[in-house]
Design a protein around this motif. Structure first.
Motif, PDB file in Angstrom:
ATOM      1  N   PHE A 145       0.801  -1.220   0.000  1.00 16.27           N
ATOM      2  CA  PHE A 145       0.000   0.000   0.000  1.00 16.27           C
ATOM      3  C   PHE A 145       0.838   1.277   0.000  1.00 16.27           C
ATOM      4  O   PHE A 145       0.559   2.197  -0.770  1.00 16.27           O
ATOM      5  CB  PHE A 145      -0.938   0.012   1.213  1.00 16.27           C
ATOM      6  N   LEU A 146       1.841   1.346   0.852  1.00 16.33           N
ATOM      7  CA  LEU A 146       2.582   2.588   1.040  1.00 16.33           C
ATOM      8  C   LEU A 146       3.617   2.847  -0.049  1.00 16.33           C
ATOM      9  O   LEU A 146       4.186   3.940  -0.116  1.00 16.33           O
ATOM     10  CB  LEU A 146       3.250   2.599   2.414  1.00 16.33           C
ATOM     11  N   LYS A 147       3.874   1.876  -0.895  1.00 19.27           N
ATOM     12  CA  LYS A 147       4.817   2.065  -2.001  1.00 19.27           C
ATOM     13  C   LYS A 147       4.114   2.043  -3.353  1.00 19.27           C
ATOM     14  O   LYS A 147       4.771   2.057  -4.398  1.00 19.27           O
ATOM     15  CB  LYS A 147       5.908   0.997  -1.948  1.00 19.27           C
ATOM     16  N   ASN A 148       2.803   1.998  -3.329  1.00 19.35           N
ATOM     17  CA  ASN A 148       2.003   1.998  -4.542  1.00 19.35           C
ATOM     18  C   ASN A 148       1.412   3.399  -4.726  1.00 19.35           C
ATOM     19  O   ASN A 148       0.705   3.900  -3.848  1.00 19.35           O
ATOM     20  CB  ASN A 148       0.887   0.949  -4.439  1.00 19.35           C
ATOM     21  N   SER A 149       1.689   4.036  -5.851  1.00 20.71           N
ATOM     22  CA  SER A 149       1.267   5.422  -6.059  1.00 20.71           C
ATOM     23  C   SER A 149      -0.255   5.582  -6.078  1.00 20.71           C
ATOM     24  O   SER A 149      -0.767   6.678  -5.820  1.00 20.71           O
ATOM     25  CB  SER A 149       1.857   5.961  -7.367  1.00 20.71           C
ATOM     26  N   SER A 150      -0.981   4.518  -6.371  1.00 21.78           N
ATOM     27  CA  SER A 150      -2.451   4.587  -6.392  1.00 21.78           C
ATOM     28  C   SER A 150      -3.059   4.379  -5.016  1.00 21.78           C
ATOM     29  O   SER A 150      -4.161   4.856  -4.735  1.00 21.78           O
ATOM     30  CB  SER A 150      -3.012   3.535  -7.358  1.00 21.78           C
ATOM     31  N   TRP A 151      -2.337   3.672  -4.145  1.00 21.93           N
ATOM     32  CA  TRP A 151      -2.898   3.297  -2.844  1.00 21.93           C
ATOM     33  C   TRP A 151      -2.341   4.112  -1.672  1.00 21.93           C
ATOM     34  O   TRP A 151      -2.978   4.199  -0.624  1.00 21.93           O
ATOM     35  CB  TRP A 151      -2.621   1.811  -2.562  1.00 21.93           C
ATOM     36  N   ALA A 152      -1.165   4.703  -1.829  1.00 31.91           N
ATOM     37  CA  ALA A 152      -0.482   5.325  -0.687  1.00 31.91           C
ATOM     38  C   ALA A 152      -1.308   6.431  -0.023  1.00 31.91           C
ATOM     39  O   ALA A 152      -1.505   6.424   1.202  1.00 31.91           O
ATOM     40  CB  ALA A 152       0.875   5.867  -1.127  1.00 31.91           C
ATOM     41  N   PHE A 153      -1.789   7.384  -0.811  1.00 27.94           N
ATOM     42  CA  PHE A 153      -2.531   8.507  -0.231  1.00 27.94           C
ATOM     43  C   PHE A 153      -3.876   8.061   0.354  1.00 27.94           C
ATOM     44  O   PHE A 153      -4.222   8.461   1.477  1.00 27.94           O
ATOM     45  CB  PHE A 153      -2.713   9.605  -1.274  1.00 27.94           C
ATOM     46  N   PRO A 154      -4.669   7.238  -0.351  1.00 25.70           N
ATOM     47  CA  PRO A 154      -5.899   6.731   0.261  1.00 25.70           C
ATOM     48  C   PRO A 154      -5.647   5.956   1.552  1.00 25.70           C
ATOM     49  O   PRO A 154      -6.454   6.034   2.493  1.00 25.70           O
ATOM     50  CB  PRO A 154      -6.487   5.820  -0.821  1.00 25.70           C
ATOM     51  N   ALA A 155      -4.526   5.220   1.613  1.00 27.03           N
ATOM     52  CA  ALA A 155      -4.201   4.471   2.826  1.00 27.03           C
ATOM     53  C   ALA A 155      -3.951   5.407   3.999  1.00 27.03           C
ATOM     54  O   ALA A 155      -4.409   5.161   5.127  1.00 27.03           O
ATOM     55  CB  ALA A 155      -2.971   3.591   2.575  1.00 27.03           C
ATOM     56  N   ILE A 156      -3.253   6.505   3.739  1.00 27.42           N
ATOM     57  CA  ILE A 156      -2.986   7.487   4.800  1.00 27.42           C
ATOM     58  C   ILE A 156      -4.272   8.209   5.197  1.00 27.42           C
ATOM     59  O   ILE A 156      -4.497   8.511   6.371  1.00 27.42           O
ATOM     60  CB  ILE A 156      -1.897   8.475   4.343  1.00 27.42           C
ATOM     61  N   MET A 157      -5.128   8.482   4.227  1.00 22.99           N
ATOM     62  CA  MET A 157      -6.419   9.117   4.532  1.00 22.99           C
ATOM     63  C   MET A 157      -7.256   8.239   5.450  1.00 22.99           C
ATOM     64  O   MET A 157      -7.838   8.718   6.435  1.00 22.99           O
ATOM     65  CB  MET A 157      -7.196   9.382   3.234  1.00 22.99           C
ATOM     66  N   LEU A 158      -7.325   6.939   5.141  1.00 22.92           N
ATOM     67  CA  LEU A 158      -8.102   6.010   5.960  1.00 22.92           C
ATOM     68  C   LEU A 158      -7.595   5.990   7.393  1.00 22.92           C
ATOM     69  O   LEU A 158      -8.378   6.066   8.349  1.00 22.92           O
ATOM     70  CB  LEU A 158      -8.035   4.613   5.351  1.00 22.92           C
ATOM     71  N   MET A 159      -6.283   5.909   7.557  1.00 23.93           N
ATOM     72  CA  MET A 159      -5.699   5.895   8.889  1.00 23.93           C
ATOM     73  C   MET A 159      -5.982   7.196   9.641  1.00 23.93           C
ATOM     74  O   MET A 159      -6.299   7.198  10.836  1.00 23.93           O
ATOM     75  CB  MET A 159      -4.188   5.674   8.797  1.00 23.93           C
ATOM     76  N   SER A 160      -5.892   8.331   8.941  1.00 29.05           N
ATOM     77  CA  SER A 160      -6.112   9.639   9.560  1.00 29.05           C
ATOM     78  C   SER A 160      -7.564   9.800  10.006  1.00 29.05           C
ATOM     79  O   SER A 160      -7.826  10.369  11.073  1.00 29.05           O
ATOM     80  CB  SER A 160      -5.727  10.755   8.581  1.00 29.05           C
ATOM     81  N   ILE A 161      -8.504   9.325   9.192  1.00 31.30           N
ATOM     82  CA  ILE A 161      -9.923   9.375   9.562  1.00 31.30           C
ATOM     83  C   ILE A 161     -10.158   8.562  10.823  1.00 31.30           C
ATOM     84  O   ILE A 161     -10.837   9.003  11.757  1.00 31.30           O
ATOM     85  CB  ILE A 161     -10.796   8.858   8.401  1.00 31.30           C
ATOM     86  N   TRP A 162      -9.593   7.362  10.868  1.00 35.81           N
ATOM     87  CA  TRP A 162      -9.755   6.484  12.034  1.00 35.81           C
ATOM     88  C   TRP A 162      -9.160   7.121  13.289  1.00 35.81           C
ATOM     89  O   TRP A 162      -9.761   7.072  14.363  1.00 35.81           O
ATOM     90  CB  TRP A 162      -9.069   5.141  11.750  1.00 35.81           C
ATOM     91  N   GLN A 163      -7.991   7.748  13.149  1.00 40.62           N
ATOM     92  CA  GLN A 163      -7.306   8.296  14.320  1.00 40.62           C
ATOM     93  C   GLN A 163      -7.968   9.558  14.863  1.00 40.62           C
ATOM     94  O   GLN A 163      -7.999   9.781  16.073  1.00 40.62           O
ATOM     95  CB  GLN A 163      -5.840   8.603  13.964  1.00 40.62           C
ATOM     96  N   GLY A 164      -8.526  10.395  13.965  1.00 33.31           N
ATOM     97  CA  GLY A 164      -9.015  11.698  14.402  1.00 33.31           C
ATOM     98  C   GLY A 164     -10.496  11.795  14.686  1.00 33.31           C
ATOM     99  O   GLY A 164     -10.940  12.772  15.290  1.00 33.31           O
ATOM    100  N   ALA A 165     -11.277  10.804  14.259  1.00 29.09           N
ATOM    101  CA  ALA A 165     -12.738  10.902  14.404  1.00 29.09           C
ATOM    102  C   ALA A 165     -13.176  10.980  15.867  1.00 29.09           C
ATOM    103  O   ALA A 165     -14.193  11.605  16.180  1.00 29.09           O
ATOM    104  CB  ALA A 165     -13.413   9.718  13.711  1.00 29.09           C
ATOM    105  N   GLY A 166     -12.425  10.365  16.769  1.00 28.59           N
ATOM    106  CA  GLY A 166     -12.795  10.369  18.183  1.00 28.59           C
ATOM    107  C   GLY A 166     -12.810  11.758  18.795  1.00 28.59           C
ATOM    108  O   GLY A 166     -13.645  12.062  19.657  1.00 28.59           O
ATOM    109  N   PHE A 167     -11.893  12.626  18.348  1.00 27.58           N
ATOM    110  CA  PHE A 167     -11.839  13.992  18.867  1.00 27.58           C
ATOM    111  C   PHE A 167     -13.082  14.772  18.457  1.00 27.58           C
ATOM    112  O   PHE A 167     -13.726  15.442  19.275  1.00 27.58           O
ATOM    113  CB  PHE A 167     -10.577  14.694  18.347  1.00 27.58           C
ATOM    114  N   GLN A 168     -13.452  14.671  17.173  1.00 29.11           N
ATOM    115  CA  GLN A 168     -14.657  15.343  16.702  1.00 29.11           C
ATOM    116  C   GLN A 168     -15.909  14.745  17.349  1.00 29.11           C
ATOM    117  O   GLN A 168     -16.877  15.460  17.623  1.00 29.11           O
ATOM    118  CB  GLN A 168     -14.764  15.228  15.175  1.00 29.11           C
ATOM    119  N   MET A 169     -15.886  13.438  17.595  1.00 28.08           N
ATOM    120  CA  MET A 169     -17.012  12.779  18.263  1.00 28.08           C
ATOM    121  C   MET A 169     -17.260  13.393  19.633  1.00 28.08           C
ATOM    122  O   MET A 169     -18.416  13.639  20.023  1.00 28.08           O
ATOM    123  CB  MET A 169     -16.733  11.278  18.423  1.00 28.08           C
ATOM    124  N   LEU A 170     -16.199  13.656  20.369  1.00 23.30           N
ATOM    125  CA  LEU A 170     -16.325  14.224  21.707  1.00 23.30           C
ATOM    126  C   LEU A 170     -16.971  15.607  21.659  1.00 23.30           C
ATOM    127  O   LEU A 170     -17.815  15.944  22.502  1.00 23.30           O
ATOM    128  CB  LEU A 170     -14.945  14.298  22.363  1.00 23.30           C
TER     129      LEU A 170
END
Length: 267
Positions: A136-161
């Motif tokens: 995923f992280l070395k594939n130009s088609s998947w790298a950015f979407p992979a980071i987006m998915l991780m960022s959404i998962w990590q940050g959603a809890g703050f907005q939830m609060l």
């Protein structure tokens, strides 16, 4: 006064120093004297392809992550706002990624995205071996979407609060009156919940957009801007210019321009 003092020392003063340095050829380690170069750094910035690649990636990231993360956070807040059995467990589970530092999260997800990692193994299992392994992280088609998915998962809890606090401020009598008038849950959501969360939603959108535009930690750790600059960002370019290439004056010019862009969006 203490708050203003801290803001002045750690935010306003460094920015004013950056503004001054942006008109010089300041370097970190150099025996050459610092000289005033006028708008040379800004002129150079206008022809810097990497800056505009990073700016485009920043806006793409914000344009995708912010709305998805906001909607997800609102849904999670509505779930944990209900008087359900074990709701405290859900609140803790949803919020836990937020209190975990991005460095730790990035390292863990890097292992998960590995060709032999958890995600590829999971996809292999549910497709009965038909999934083609992806780095995923070395594939130009998947790298950015992979980071987006991780960022959404990590940050959603703050907005939830934040949304949870907003939901708990809505008077229950509004829902009671709507129920008496025959409004179903969907109409109550559109006519009561969303209008009452207007200010909360505005705050969440602005703060999440600013955080999205500051994208750096996960990029530096997981891809370092690659592959082929598909995950390159302005803050990474600022870091490379100021600390790797030691061009403090030029990095300061990037800081000033990017600050003004973020300020304009916030306003």
């Amino acid at each position: 006064i203490p708050g203003l003092a801290l803001l002045g020392i750690f935010m306003i003063l460094p920015f004013l120093m950056s503004f001054g340095l942006s008109f010089t050829n300041q370097r970190i380690l150099s025996r050459l004297p610092t000289k005033f170069v006028g708008f040379s750094n800004y002129e150079r910035l206008l022809s810097d392809d990497l800056f505009f690649i990073g700016l485009k990636n920043n806006f793409v990231f914000a344009g995708i992550v912010v709305p998805i993360q906001t909607i997800l956070a609102l849904c999670m807040a509505m779930i944990v706002n209900k008087s359900l059995k074990g709701v405290v467990v859900f609140r803790t589970a949803y919020f836990m990624p937020t209190v975990t530092t991005m460095v730790v999260v990035s390292v863990v997800w890097s292992f998960m995205y590995n060709p032999q990692g958890l995600i590829n193994n999971f996809m292999q299992a549910i497709t009965f071996g038909n999934w083609e392994t992806v780095d995923f992280l070395k594939n130009s088609s998947w790298a950015f979407p992979a980071i987006m998915l991780m960022s959404i998962w990590q940050g959603a809890g703050f907005q939830m609060l934040i949304f949870l606090a907003g939901l708990q401020e809505i008077p229950k009598m509004l829902y009671e009156a709507a129920t008496i008038d025959g409004a179903n849950k969907w109409r109550q959501f559109w006519n009561i919940t969303l209008p009452q969360l207007r200010n909360t939603t505005a705050f969440v959108l602005i703060s999440t957009t600013i955080l999205a535009l500051r994208l750096f930690d996960q990029i530096k750790i997981m891809t370092n801007g690659g592959p082929s600059n598909t995950t390159y960002t302005v803050i990474l370019h600022l870091y490379n210019s100021g600390f790797t290439k030691q061009r403090v004056g030029y990095a300061s010019a990037i800081t000033v321009v990017f600050f003004l862009i973020v300020l304009l969006i916030s306003i």
